[in-house]
Design a protein around this motif. Structure first.
Motif, PDB file in Angstrom:
ATOM      1  N   ASP A  24       7.953  28.014   6.034  1.00 48.06           N
ATOM      2  CA  ASP A  24       7.233  28.152   4.827  1.00 48.06           C
ATOM      3  C   ASP A  24       5.879  28.083   5.207  1.00 48.06           C
ATOM      4  O   ASP A  24       5.174  27.087   5.643  1.00 48.06           O
ATOM      5  N   GLU A  25       4.967  29.171   5.130  1.00 49.38           N
ATOM      6  CA  GLU A  25       3.701  29.047   5.444  1.00 49.38           C
ATOM      7  C   GLU A  25       2.565  28.110   4.776  1.00 49.38           C
ATOM      8  O   GLU A  25       1.808  27.224   5.220  1.00 49.38           O
ATOM      9  N   VAL A  26       2.979  27.790   3.414  1.00 51.97           N
ATOM     10  CA  VAL A  26       2.198  26.917   2.635  1.00 51.97           C
ATOM     11  C   VAL A  26       2.383  25.561   3.004  1.00 51.97           C
ATOM     12  O   VAL A  26       1.826  24.675   3.185  1.00 51.97           O
ATOM     13  N   LEU A  27       3.918  25.356   3.491  1.00 52.42           N
ATOM     14  CA  LEU A  27       4.163  23.969   3.933  1.00 52.42           C
ATOM     15  C   LEU A  27       3.752  23.778   5.184  1.00 52.42           C
ATOM     16  O   LEU A  27       3.326  22.770   5.506  1.00 52.42           O
ATOM     17  N   PHE A  28       3.693  24.577   5.966  1.00 57.08           N
ATOM     18  CA  PHE A  28       3.280  24.521   7.549  1.00 57.08           C
ATOM     19  C   PHE A  28       1.528  24.029   7.422  1.00 57.08           C
ATOM     20  O   PHE A  28       1.184  23.101   7.990  1.00 57.08           O
ATOM     21  N   LYS A  29       0.924  24.825   6.540  1.00 56.54           N
ATOM     22  CA  LYS A  29      -0.266  24.467   6.614  1.00 56.54           C
ATOM     23  C   LYS A  29      -0.685  23.207   5.778  1.00 56.54           C
ATOM     24  O   LYS A  29      -1.633  22.246   6.330  1.00 56.54           O
ATOM     25  N   ARG A  30       0.168  22.869   4.861  1.00 62.66           N
ATOM     26  CA  ARG A  30      -0.250  21.358   4.298  1.00 62.66           C
ATOM     27  C   ARG A  30       0.123  20.399   5.299  1.00 62.66           C
ATOM     28  O   ARG A  30      -0.334  19.382   5.428  1.00 62.66           O
TER      29      ARG A  30
END
Length: 268
Positions: free
Chosen positions: A197-203
């Motif tokens: 999950d790219e959003v979770l990765f960034k977070r």
């Protein structure tokens, strides 16, 4: 028209060394045949070499005085100078959805924000080059295990191959900045899907590096604000590491583990 006076509030340090300007302009040749967007051209020291290349060039400049100067001295670009704030622009509109190279002598105080925006439009920008503060360039190019390795390192290296090209001294600018500069090039790698999950990765990357001196089993607790993770999760492999010790691939793996744990505690 008189020369443009550098404005401190815009972080303007005008490059005056033509040899370095030529070298920066030539960094875009790694991605030929697509348009070029220059950020913050100022009085056009870099622009003059970019417009000599056989492709479309546009420039984004927020300083009205610089826009007037560029319009007078670069009539070829008269309709290609965009007097806006790059950080507020929809990059899909610049070249009608076509890919382009991003380059410039970037304002130091917003260079990180520029690169975060680049990541938001990574499929439009296969190549980004230019000059920034040396410390930021070292951070972007840093490998795991180094003190300079951080949020920008991981997020950019997930999608781009980074080259630290050369260092630039303070005395080639007007006014001279208080720090050295560096020229870098970022070229899109083969990754099209991180596998998480790219959003979770960034977070997750931002969360753990905000407490970079702490072990993961401590900093990751902030990811579980509603329900705590299980003791087995915190005792699993790698939880005694600190964020600068993890590669991009390990951050992807950790993101998937956190996602699975979040799903489990939510369903309890």
């Amino acid at each position: 028209m008189k020369l443009v006076k550098p404005k401190k509030n815009l972080g303007q340090h005008f490059l005056i060394d033509l040899g370095i300007a030529q070298s920066i302009a030539d960094t875009v040749d790694a991605c030929p045949d697509i348009p070029i967007l220059e950020i913050g051209p100022g009085m056009g020291v870099l622009t003059q070499y970019l417009v000599g290349k056989p492709r479309e060039v546009k420039a984004v400049e927020i300083d009205r005085e610089s826009v007037e100067y560029l319009n007078e001295h670069f009539p070829k670009l008269r309709d290609q100078i965009i007097g806006q704030d790059f950080l507020r622009m929809d990059l899909n509109d610049i070249f009608d959805g076509r890919q382009f190279v991003l380059t410039g002598n970037y304002p130091y105080d917003i260079s990180s924000q520029i690169f975060f925006k680049m990541l938001d439009f990574k499929d439009l920008i296969p190549c980004c080059t230019g000059m920034i503060q040396r410390e930021v360039a070292q951070r972007i190019a840093s490998a795991p295990g180094n003190k300079s390795y951080g949020i920008l390192s991981v997020l950019i290296q997930a999608w781009y191959h980074v080259e630290y090209l050369f260092t630039v001294d303070e005395n080639v600018f007007n006014p001279p900045p208080k720090v050295k500069s560096a020229v870098i090039r970022m070229t899109r790698n083969e990754t099209r899907n991180l596998g998480c999950d790219e959003v979770l990765f960034k977070r997750l990357v931002k969360t753990v590096f905000n407490q970079r001196r702490k072990m993961l089993r401590v900093s990751l607790k902030q990811m579980f604000t509603s329900s705590p993770a299980s003791s087995d999760f915190y005792e699993s492999h790698g939880m005694t590491l600190r964020p600068e010790q993890l590669s991009v691939a390990q951050f992807v793996e950790l993101t998937n583990r956190v996602e699975a744990e979040l799903a489990q505690v939510t369903n309890q």
